[in-house]
Design a protein around this motif. Structure first.
Motif, PDB file in Angstrom:
ATOM      1  N   TYR A  18      24.065  -8.780   9.819  1.00  0.00           N
ATOM      2  CA  TYR A  18      22.663  -8.297   9.785  1.00  0.00           C
ATOM      3  C   TYR A  18      22.605  -7.652  11.038  1.00  0.00           C
ATOM      4  O   TYR A  18      21.975  -6.586  10.920  1.00  0.00           O
ATOM      5  CB  TYR A  18      21.397  -9.719  10.124  1.00  0.00           C
ATOM      6  N   SER A  22      22.653  -3.645  10.177  1.00  0.00           N
ATOM      7  CA  SER A  22      21.124  -3.276  10.414  1.00  0.00           C
ATOM      8  C   SER A  22      21.091  -2.209  11.010  1.00  0.00           C
ATOM      9  O   SER A  22      19.444  -1.697  11.004  1.00  0.00           O
ATOM     10  CB  SER A  22      19.953  -4.181  10.748  1.00  0.00           C
ATOM     11  N   LYS A  33      25.796   1.485   3.569  1.00  0.00           N
ATOM     12  CA  LYS A  33      24.253   1.804   4.124  1.00  0.00           C
ATOM     13  C   LYS A  33      24.006   0.334   4.616  1.00  0.00           C
ATOM     14  O   LYS A  33      24.380  -0.890   4.545  1.00  0.00           O
ATOM     15  CB  LYS A  33      23.888   1.432   1.995  1.00  0.00           C
ATOM     16  N   VAL A  35      21.782  -2.632   5.890  1.00  0.00           N
ATOM     17  CA  VAL A  35      21.376  -3.627   5.409  1.00  0.00           C
ATOM     18  C   VAL A  35      19.485  -3.827   6.230  1.00  0.00           C
ATOM     19  O   VAL A  35      19.503  -3.467   6.952  1.00  0.00           O
ATOM     20  CB  VAL A  35      21.460  -5.660   5.365  1.00  0.00           C
ATOM     21  N   ARG A  36      18.692  -4.306   5.084  1.00  0.00           N
ATOM     22  CA  ARG A  36      17.164  -4.246   5.524  1.00  0.00           C
ATOM     23  C   ARG A  36      16.650  -5.563   6.063  1.00  0.00           C
ATOM     24  O   ARG A  36      15.399  -5.737   6.720  1.00  0.00           O
ATOM     25  CB  ARG A  36      16.373  -3.679   4.945  1.00  0.00           C
ATOM     26  N   THR A  37      16.973  -6.865   5.506  1.00  0.00           N
ATOM     27  CA  THR A  37      16.298  -7.868   5.363  1.00  0.00           C
ATOM     28  C   THR A  37      18.092  -8.627   5.507  1.00  0.00           C
ATOM     29  O   THR A  37      18.956  -8.560   4.840  1.00  0.00           O
ATOM     30  CB  THR A  37      15.920  -8.756   3.761  1.00  0.00           C
ATOM     31  N   GLY A  39      19.035 -10.558   3.129  1.00  0.00           N
ATOM     32  CA  GLY A  39      19.299 -11.413   1.681  1.00  0.00           C
ATOM     33  C   GLY A  39      20.350 -10.472   1.973  1.00  0.00           C
ATOM     34  O   GLY A  39      20.773 -10.622   0.862  1.00  0.00           O
ATOM     35  N   GLN A  40      19.876  -8.872   2.121  1.00  0.00           N
ATOM     36  CA  GLN A  40      20.941  -8.088   1.624  1.00  0.00           C
ATOM     37  C   GLN A  40      21.652  -8.223   3.023  1.00  0.00           C
ATOM     38  O   GLN A  40      23.133  -7.873   2.299  1.00  0.00           O
ATOM     39  CB  GLN A  40      20.317  -6.573   2.391  1.00  0.00           C
ATOM     40  N   GLN A  42      23.790 -11.299   3.678  1.00  0.00           N
ATOM     41  CA  GLN A  42      24.331 -12.453   2.930  1.00  0.00           C
ATOM     42  C   GLN A  42      24.886 -11.893   1.806  1.00  0.00           C
ATOM     43  O   GLN A  42      25.882 -12.199   1.368  1.00  0.00           O
ATOM     44  CB  GLN A  42      22.944 -13.608   2.446  1.00  0.00           C
ATOM     45  N   CYS A  43      24.078 -10.785   1.107  1.00  0.00           N
ATOM     46  CA  CYS A  43      25.846 -10.686   0.128  1.00  0.00           C
ATOM     47  C   CYS A  43      25.910 -10.067   0.808  1.00  0.00           C
ATOM     48  O   CYS A  43      27.469  -9.318  -0.463  1.00  0.00           O
ATOM     49  CB  CYS A  43      24.107  -9.329  -1.146  1.00  0.00           C
ATOM     50  N   LEU A  44      25.922  -8.961   1.173  1.00  0.00           N
ATOM     51  CA  LEU A  44      26.717  -8.094   2.258  1.00  0.00           C
ATOM     52  C   LEU A  44      27.791  -8.688   2.373  1.00  0.00           C
ATOM     53  O   LEU A  44      29.141  -9.145   2.264  1.00  0.00           O
ATOM     54  CB  LEU A  44      26.977  -7.357   3.013  1.00  0.00           C
ATOM     55  N   TYR A 152      25.139   7.341   1.684  1.00  0.00           N
ATOM     56  CA  TYR A 152      24.027   6.751   0.562  1.00  0.00           C
ATOM     57  C   TYR A 152      23.242   7.300   0.806  1.00  0.00           C
ATOM     58  O   TYR A 152      21.930   7.602  -0.176  1.00  0.00           O
ATOM     59  CB  TYR A 152      24.018   5.029   0.938  1.00  0.00           C
TER      60      TYR A 152
END
Length: 175
Positions: A18, A22, A33, A35-37, A39-40, A42-44, A152
């Motif tokens: 993060y 970010s 790209k 991440v902003r959160t 959660g994003q 975590q996906c990454l 992106y």
């Protein structure tokens, strides 16, 4: 110069993913790209862990993750034993000699653990810091691929291509 080691990325790297991914400018520099959160992030992190080709760059002095470096198949080449480096470093650690050490360790991994014939790396033409890292590590410039990367944010950028052959690595680092 700070001493580092590379290790597999793990779930405990979530906050580092993060923090590093970010940062808008860092992501612009490497084409990913931001991440902003959390959660994003975590996906990454899940994607990074699934691919298993990325390592955390860890500072020995405080065990903090300073960045990430990947060693993946080079999609620009058709040789079966070809790999490509990609990396990102937290802004607070830039200019401290960390990335050249990480690149050299990743090169060793590619040549000796993966059996690479060639390892390449690319950076955008305006990323002077990354160019310096690759040149400092002994990579050879192969030229510019014009309009090679669609980032992106919609910009299509030129990429400078670099590579190192196994024979060149041995001459630089084994003699």
């Amino acid at each position: 110069m700070t001493d580092i080691f590379l290790r597999s990325v793990c779930r405990e790297d979530l906050n580092s993913v993060y923090r590093i991914y970010s940062h808008r400018q860092s992501c612009l520099d490497c084409g990913v790209k931001p991440v902003r959160t959390l959660g994003q992030a975590q996906c990454l992190l899940e994607k990074i862990m699934e691919n298993r080709d990325t390592f955390a760059i860890v500072l020995k002095e405080n065990m903090e993750t300073a960045g990430f470096i990947s060693v993946s198949k080079d999609m620009h080449r058709y040789n079966r034993r070809r790999y490509m480096l990609g990396y990102i470093l937290a802004t607070e650690y830039r200019g401290h000699g960390i990335m050249p050490v990480a690149v050299k360790r990743a090169l060793h991994h590619a040549f000796f653990n993966l059996g690479a014939d060639v390892v390449s790396a690319a950076c955008f033409t305006d990323n002077k810091a990354s160019q310096r890292v690759l040149e400092k590590c002994g990579f050879v410039s192969e030229g510019c691929l014009r309009k090679e990367f669609a980032r992106y944010d919609g910009q299509v950028l030129d990429s400078l291509m670099y590579s190192m052959l196994y024979e060149e690595y041995k001459k630089l680092y084994e003699e």
